[in-house]
Design an enzyme around this catalytic site. Structure first.
Site, PDB file in Angstrom:
ATOM      1  N   GLY A 131       0.842  -1.344  -0.006  1.00 49.70           N
ATOM      2  CA  GLY A 131       0.037  -0.199   0.036  1.00 49.70           C
ATOM      3  C   GLY A 131       0.911   1.107  -0.035  1.00 49.70           C
TER       4      GLY A 131
ATOM      5  N   ASP B  35      -2.351   6.721   1.183  1.00 45.75           N
ATOM      6  CA  ASP B  35      -2.408   8.014   2.070  1.00 45.75           C
ATOM      7  C   ASP B  35      -1.474   7.882   3.278  1.00 45.75           C
ATOM      8  OD1 ASP B  35      -3.875  10.783   2.948  1.00 45.75           O
ATOM      9  OD2 ASP B  35      -4.167   9.595   4.566  1.00 45.75           O
ATOM     10  N   LEU B  36      -1.578   6.901   3.794  1.00 49.96           N
ATOM     11  CA  LEU B  36      -0.911   6.699   5.141  1.00 49.96           C
ATOM     12  C   LEU B  36       0.757   6.561   4.892  1.00 49.96           C
ATOM     13  CD1 LEU B  36      -1.183   5.793   8.178  1.00 49.96           C
ATOM     14  CD2 LEU B  36      -0.602   3.436   7.609  1.00 49.96           C
TER      15      LEU B  36
ATOM     16  N   LYS C  62       2.350   8.031   2.541  1.00 48.41           N
ATOM     17  CA  LYS C  62       2.537   9.212   2.080  1.00 48.41           C
ATOM     18  C   LYS C  62       2.806  10.111   2.899  1.00 48.41           C
ATOM     19  CE  LYS C  62       1.910  12.705  -1.558  1.00 48.41           C
ATOM     20  NZ  LYS C  62       1.281  12.944  -2.903  1.00 48.41           N
TER      21      LYS C  62
ATOM     22  N   ARG D 170      -0.472  -1.245  -6.618  1.00 51.33           N
ATOM     23  CA  ARG D 170      -0.747  -1.732  -8.130  1.00 51.33           C
ATOM     24  C   ARG D 170      -0.304  -0.901  -9.288  1.00 51.33           C
ATOM     25  NH1 ARG D 170      -7.064  -2.611  -7.098  1.00 51.33           N
ATOM     26  NH2 ARG D 170      -6.375  -0.602  -6.488  1.00 51.33           N
TER      27      ARG D 170
ATOM     28  N   ASP E 136      -0.706  -6.741  -8.068  1.00 49.63           N
ATOM     29  CA  ASP E 136      -2.011  -6.999  -7.360  1.00 49.63           C
ATOM     30  C   ASP E 136      -1.682  -8.031  -6.260  1.00 49.63           C
ATOM     31  OD1 ASP E 136      -4.405  -7.641  -6.462  1.00 49.63           O
ATOM     32  OD2 ASP E 136      -5.305  -6.719  -8.157  1.00 49.63           O
TER      33      ASP E 136
ATOM     34  N   ASP F  39      -1.457   1.050  17.100  1.00 51.67           N
ATOM     35  CA  ASP F  39      -2.458   1.826  17.613  1.00 51.67           C
ATOM     36  C   ASP F  39      -1.812   3.468  17.784  1.00 51.67           C
ATOM     37  OD1 ASP F  39      -3.889   3.876  19.397  1.00 51.67           O
ATOM     38  OD2 ASP F  39      -4.983   2.247  20.058  1.00 51.67           O
ATOM     39  N   HIS F  40      -1.894   4.039  16.668  1.00 50.15           N
ATOM     40  CA  HIS F  40      -0.625   5.178  16.916  1.00 50.15           C
ATOM     41  C   HIS F  40      -0.960   6.088  17.956  1.00 50.15           C
ATOM     42  CE1 HIS F  40      -4.100   7.702  15.045  1.00 50.15           C
ATOM     43  NE2 HIS F  40      -3.476   8.636  15.377  1.00 50.15           N
TER      44      HIS F  40
ATOM     45  N   HIS G  19      -8.075   3.723  20.360  1.00 52.32           N
ATOM     46  CA  HIS G  19      -7.501   4.878  21.103  1.00 52.32           C
ATOM     47  C   HIS G  19      -7.813   4.875  22.347  1.00 52.32           C
ATOM     48  CE1 HIS G  19      -6.136   4.853  17.267  1.00 52.32           C
ATOM     49  NE2 HIS G  19      -6.718   5.668  16.560  1.00 52.32           N
TER      50      HIS G  19
ATOM     51  N   LYS H 259      -9.434  20.930  18.051  1.00 49.37           N
ATOM     52  CA  LYS H 259      -8.772  19.494  17.768  1.00 49.37           C
ATOM     53  C   LYS H 259      -8.071  19.433  19.174  1.00 49.37           C
ATOM     54  CE  LYS H 259      -6.167  16.192  16.189  1.00 49.37           C
ATOM     55  NZ  LYS H 259      -6.726  15.017  15.934  1.00 49.37           N
TER      56      LYS H 259
HETATM   57  N1  LIG Z   1      -4.661   7.411   5.902  1.00 47.88           N
HETATM   58  C1  LIG Z   1      -4.612   7.347   7.688  1.00 47.88           C
HETATM   59  O1  LIG Z   1      -4.456   8.484   7.921  1.00 47.88           O
HETATM   60  C2  LIG Z   1      -4.745   6.169   8.264  1.00 47.88           C
HETATM   61  C3  LIG Z   1      -4.745   4.926   7.814  1.00 47.88           C
HETATM   62  N2  LIG Z   1      -4.931   3.687   8.523  1.00 47.88           N
HETATM   63  C4  LIG Z   1      -5.116   2.348   7.925  1.00 47.88           C
HETATM   64  O2  LIG Z   1      -3.933   1.926   6.917  1.00 47.88           O
HETATM   65  C5  LIG Z   1      -4.423   1.305   5.893  1.00 47.88           C
HETATM   66  C6  LIG Z   1      -4.144   2.080   4.435  1.00 47.88           C
HETATM   67  O3  LIG Z   1      -4.872   3.165   4.545  1.00 47.88           O
HETATM   68  P1  LIG Z   1      -4.671   4.542   3.541  1.00 47.88           P
HETATM   69  O4  LIG Z   1      -3.226   4.574   3.105  1.00 47.88           O
HETATM   70  O5  LIG Z   1      -5.627   5.601   3.787  1.00 47.88           O
HETATM   71  O6  LIG Z   1      -5.294   3.838   2.256  1.00 47.88           O
HETATM   72  P2  LIG Z   1      -5.527   4.174   0.728  1.00 47.88           P
HETATM   73  O7  LIG Z   1      -6.761   3.763   0.104  1.00 47.88           O
HETATM   74  O8  LIG Z   1      -4.898   5.684   0.608  1.00 47.88           O
HETATM   75  O9  LIG Z   1      -4.257   3.327  -0.029  1.00 47.88           O
HETATM   76  C7  LIG Z   1      -4.548   1.990  -0.174  1.00 47.88           C
HETATM   77  C8  LIG Z   1      -3.082   1.454  -0.897  1.00 47.88           C
HETATM   78  O10 LIG Z   1      -3.479   0.013  -1.297  1.00 47.88           O
HETATM   79  C9  LIG Z   1      -2.889  -0.137  -2.580  1.00 47.88           C
HETATM   80  N3  LIG Z   1      -3.626  -1.112  -3.268  1.00 47.88           N
HETATM   81  C10 LIG Z   1      -5.271  -1.449  -3.097  1.00 47.88           C
HETATM   82  N4  LIG Z   1      -5.571  -2.333  -3.660  1.00 47.88           N
HETATM   83  C11 LIG Z   1      -4.415  -3.002  -3.966  1.00 47.88           C
HETATM   84  C12 LIG Z   1      -4.251  -4.439  -4.616  1.00 47.88           C
HETATM   85  N5  LIG Z   1      -4.993  -5.145  -4.768  1.00 47.88           N
HETATM   86  N6  LIG Z   1      -2.810  -4.939  -4.702  1.00 47.88           N
HETATM   87  C13 LIG Z   1      -1.805  -4.198  -4.495  1.00 47.88           C
HETATM   88  N7  LIG Z   1      -1.882  -2.740  -3.857  1.00 47.88           N
HETATM   89  C14 LIG Z   1      -3.417  -2.374  -3.686  1.00 47.88           C
HETATM   90  C15 LIG Z   1      -3.046   1.057  -3.231  1.00 47.88           C
HETATM   91  O11 LIG Z   1      -2.391   1.434  -4.490  1.00 47.88           O
HETATM   92  P3  LIG Z   1      -2.970   1.111  -5.761  1.00 47.88           P
HETATM   93  O12 LIG Z   1      -4.270   1.869  -5.872  1.00 47.88           O
HETATM   94  O13 LIG Z   1      -1.669   1.837  -6.615  1.00 47.88           O
HETATM   95  O14 LIG Z   1      -2.828  -0.372  -5.959  1.00 47.88           O
HETATM   96  C16 LIG Z   1      -2.801   2.115  -2.245  1.00 47.88           C
HETATM   97  O15 LIG Z   1      -1.288   2.102  -2.219  1.00 47.88           O
HETATM   98  C17 LIG Z   1      -5.844   0.776   5.987  1.00 47.88           C
HETATM   99  O16 LIG Z   1      -5.820  -0.245   6.866  1.00 47.88           O
HETATM  100  C18 LIG Z   1      -6.262   2.248   7.029  1.00 47.88           C
HETATM  101  O17 LIG Z   1      -7.399   1.786   7.910  1.00 47.88           O
HETATM  102  C19 LIG Z   1      -5.105   3.908   9.936  1.00 47.88           C
HETATM  103  C20 LIG Z   1      -4.880   5.036  10.295  1.00 47.88           C
HETATM  104  C21 LIG Z   1      -4.862   6.349   9.681  1.00 47.88           C
HETATM  105  O1  LIG Z   2      -7.097   6.340  14.172  1.00 52.44           O
HETATM  106  C1  LIG Z   2      -7.687   7.299  13.849  1.00 52.44           C
HETATM  107  O2  LIG Z   2      -7.264   8.558  14.369  1.00 52.44           O
HETATM  108  C2  LIG Z   2      -7.528   9.771  13.632  1.00 52.44           C
HETATM  109  C3  LIG Z   2      -7.243  10.989  14.875  1.00 52.44           C
HETATM  110  O3  LIG Z   2      -5.679  10.627  15.318  1.00 52.44           O
HETATM  111  P1  LIG Z   2      -5.189  11.927  15.869  1.00 52.44           P
HETATM  112  O4  LIG Z   2      -3.893  11.389  16.039  1.00 52.44           O
HETATM  113  O5  LIG Z   2      -5.200  13.027  14.635  1.00 52.44           O
HETATM  114  O6  LIG Z   2      -5.690  12.254  17.147  1.00 52.44           O
HETATM  115  C4  LIG Z   2      -9.036  10.068  13.274  1.00 52.44           C
HETATM  116  O7  LIG Z   2      -9.013  11.195  12.525  1.00 52.44           O
HETATM  117  C5  LIG Z   2      -9.377   8.924  12.392  1.00 52.44           C
HETATM  118  O8  LIG Z   2     -10.651   8.934  11.994  1.00 52.44           O
HETATM  119  C6  LIG Z   2      -9.098   7.669  13.104  1.00 52.44           C
HETATM  120  O9  LIG Z   2      -9.086   6.658  12.154  1.00 52.44           O
END
Ligand SMILES: NC(=O)C1=CN([C@@H]2O[C@H](COP(=O)(O)OP(=O)(O)OC[C@H]3O[C@@H](n4cnc5c(N)ncnc54)[C@H](OP(=O)(O)O)[C@@H]3O)[C@@H](O)[C@H]2O)C=CC1
Ligand SMILES: O=C1O[C@H](COP(=O)(O)O)[C@@H](O)[C@H](O)[C@H]1O
Length: 494
Positions: free
Chosen positions: A11, A15-16, A18, A45, A84, A176-177, A239, A344
């Site tokens: 992944g 977003d995470l 990055k 992918r 994939d 658990d961040h 959390h 916040k």
């Molecule tokens: N974003 C956040 O702030 C937070 C996220 N999380 C957790 O972190 C995890 C990731 O979240 P987030 O980064 O936001 O998710 P995104 O949807 O932004 O990213 C998902 C990633 O998975 C890849 N992906 C999706 N399907 C496939 C596949 N079949 N094979 C290979 N790669 C694949 C995507 O890339 P591509 O499309 O190129 O395949 C992308 O890199 C989740 O479990 C989320 O709950 C937890 C706390 C905070």
């Molecule tokens: O895990 C999560 O936490 C954030 C809040 O985190 P914080 O470090 O900014 O307090 C929350 O926005 C998100 O919905 C949740 O999945």
């Protein structure tokens, strides 16, 4: 000790990765916590070349720190492997890449597999890692797994069974961040290293404990996930209950991973279960309507993208928790968390009981309670509220004053981001600030009856709080009926 390892991020274009993972790795590198014996392999992918991926990583770091990277030293450690994750064949090529990088970077076969992708893939990826031989290594193998860890106890158990077929409990790092936050880690230190607190840390001296984690953000682009989750699963199960456990646990025998986890699990198991017909008495749910945050108009939750226009999902939870053990019998732990609230802020307020006899009693005057406030974010520090003589008045007139310590006001101290600490802990094999399966199971066990009731009863009053407020009025009632009120979360620093 500088850890040596290959980190595979599944992944890596998400977003995470990055926003959090690449900047955190960069900070570790810059501080010299990573020597040159590390490599990161990104998996996703979309078809990117190695150079494109390195530019992507560079961009994420430069955006996070608002500064240009001087050279390619950091990004040269990054590789990209597009595939994939549901396709078995591609794992063989990933395996060859890891073996090759192991030779190049002398990482001694150490591998960290970080699952930063949707939870539906967690089971598939771990089983493929095993079936395709990626976990057969002469070094360590570790699995870092993001939330959500299931959506109830049954699904969490199923997921746990899947990953435990491949990784032992000691090899699993459930993120658990909040456990990586500086002031959350400080809770045990404040409690156990100060002679003035530990003797008072019980039901004889504490009236109640309040934990607030409020956000001004809405669901942003996560409506699809959030509308099936809600604040109870998104924030409370993990959390908020982790903070309760750290505040309520007994002093561990030693500060080891196992001893601390053992004490936390005991707290989570001692939470008084909420029966279905008691949910309304102990818990309040809310959903935001339209409103204004810091002067800017924002839409209602039901108007957010990828949210059901008739959604029954809660964006706010307040609850009263009771811990049935000798230390805490009778002391309510109040929690509240929500999106689109006024500020916040994450804060813990420990309200001490009133002095047994108020010498300063006057019919129309009350003495303020002593408070210990632990500021988790955005400000970090502690405040102790005491009483003193009101300046210029007679000794019968008291006024509260605050002893204030600000952790992130100290010049030159830049508090490490939670993910930075957690990544480093994982690389060094320290699982203390990750959640053990027993904690996850006990938390779901507590939360499940509440979500069952809420899923099966439509909230007729939703939306019941305006964006920019502190939640529904019922959350105030929850404390009022016990003779308490929420302490304000704003805290002007001197
Ligand atoms: N974003 C956040 O702030 C937070 C996220 N999380 C957790 O972190 C995890 C990731 O979240 P987030 O980064 O936001 O998710 P995104 O949807 O932004 O990213 C998902 C990633 O998975 C890849 N992906 C999706 N399907 C496939 C596949 N079949 N094979 C290979 N790669 C694949 C995507 O890339 P591509 O499309 O190129 O395949 C992308 O890199 C989740 O479990 C989320 O709950 C937890 C706390 C905070
Ligand atoms: O895990 C999560 O936490 C954030 C809040 O985190 P914080 O470090 O900014 O307090 C929350 O926005 C998100 O919905 C949740 O999945």
């Amino acid at each position: 000790m500088n850890p040596k390892s290959i980190i595979v991020i599944f992944g890596a274009t998400g977003d995470l990765a990055k926003r959090k993972l690449f900047p955190s790795l960069y900070r570790l590198y810059e501080k010299g916590h990573l020597n040159d014996q590390f490599a990161v392999v990104g998996v996703a992918r979309r078809p990117l070349s190695a150079d494109e991926f390195r530019n992507y990583v560079r961009d994420s770091v430069e955006t996070a720190f608002q500064q240009k990277l001087a050279d390619e030293r950091f990004t040269s450690h990054f590789y990209y492997h597009p595939f994939d994750v549901t396709e078995a064949e591609s794992y063989q090529r990933l395996k060859s890449l890891l073996e090759q990088l192991d030779g190049t970077y002398k990482t001694e076969g150490n591998r960290i597999f970080y699952l930063a992708m949707a939870p539906e893939f967690f089971g598939t990826v771990t089983s493929r890692l095993q079936s395709e031989g990626l976990t057969e290594t002469h070094g360590f193998k570790r699995l870092v797994i993001e939330k959500p860890f299931g959506h109830d106890l049954a699904s969490a158990e199923k997921l746990n069974d899947e990953i435990r077929r491949v990784f032992s409990e000691r090899e699993i790092y459930r993120i658990d961040h909040y456990l990586g936050k500086e002031m959350v880690q400080n809770i045990e230190v404040i409690r156990f290293s100060n002679a003035i607190f530990e003797p008072l840390w019980n039901n004889r001296f504490i009236a109640n404990i309040q934990i607030t984690s409020s956000e001004t953000l809405g669901v942003e682009d996560r409506g699809r996930y959030y509308d099936h989750s809600g604040a109870l699963r998104d924030m409370v199960q993990n959390h908020m209950l982790q903070m309760v456990a750290l505040l309520a646990m007994e002093p561990p025998i030693k500060l080891t991973t196992d001893d601390i986890r053992h004490e936390k699990v005991k707290v989570l198991r001692a939470l008084r279960p909420i029966a279905h017909d008691e949910v309304d008495r102990y818990f309040v749910r809310g959903q935001y309507g339209r409103g204004a945050i810091h002067g800017k108009h924002v839409p209602a939750y039901r108007e957010e993208p990828n949210v059901d226009p008739d959604s029954n999902t809660e964006t706010f939870v307040a609850g009263k928790l009771l811990i049935d053990n000798f230390r805490w019998a009778g002391v309510p732990f109040y929690i509240r968390t929500g999106k689109r609230m006024a500020e916040k802020s994450t804060k813990i307020v420990v309200q001490f009981k009133d002095v047994p006899m108020n010498l300063y009693y006057r019919t129309n005057e009350t003495i303020a309670p002593n408070l210990l406030v632990i500021h988790i974010q955005p400000d970090e520090g502690i405040t102790l509220q005491l009483n003193g003589k009101k300046t210029g008045e007679s000794t019968t007139i008291t006024a509260p004053f605050q002893l204030d310590y600000c952790n992130n006001c100290i010049d030159g101290i830049n508090t490490p981001e939670a993910y930075e600490k957690l990544l480093y802990d994982c690389m060094r094999g320290d699982a203390t600030n990750f959640t053990h399966w027993d904690e996850v199971a006990a938390s779901w066990q507590f939360v499940d009856p509440i979500s069952e009731v809420w899923a099966n009863t439509k909230a007729s009053d939703f939306p019941n709080y305006a964006a920019g407020s502190m939640g529904p009025a019922a959350a105030d009632e929850l404390l009022k009926q016990d003779g308490f009120h929420w302490w304000p979360i704003e805290h002007p620093r001197p």
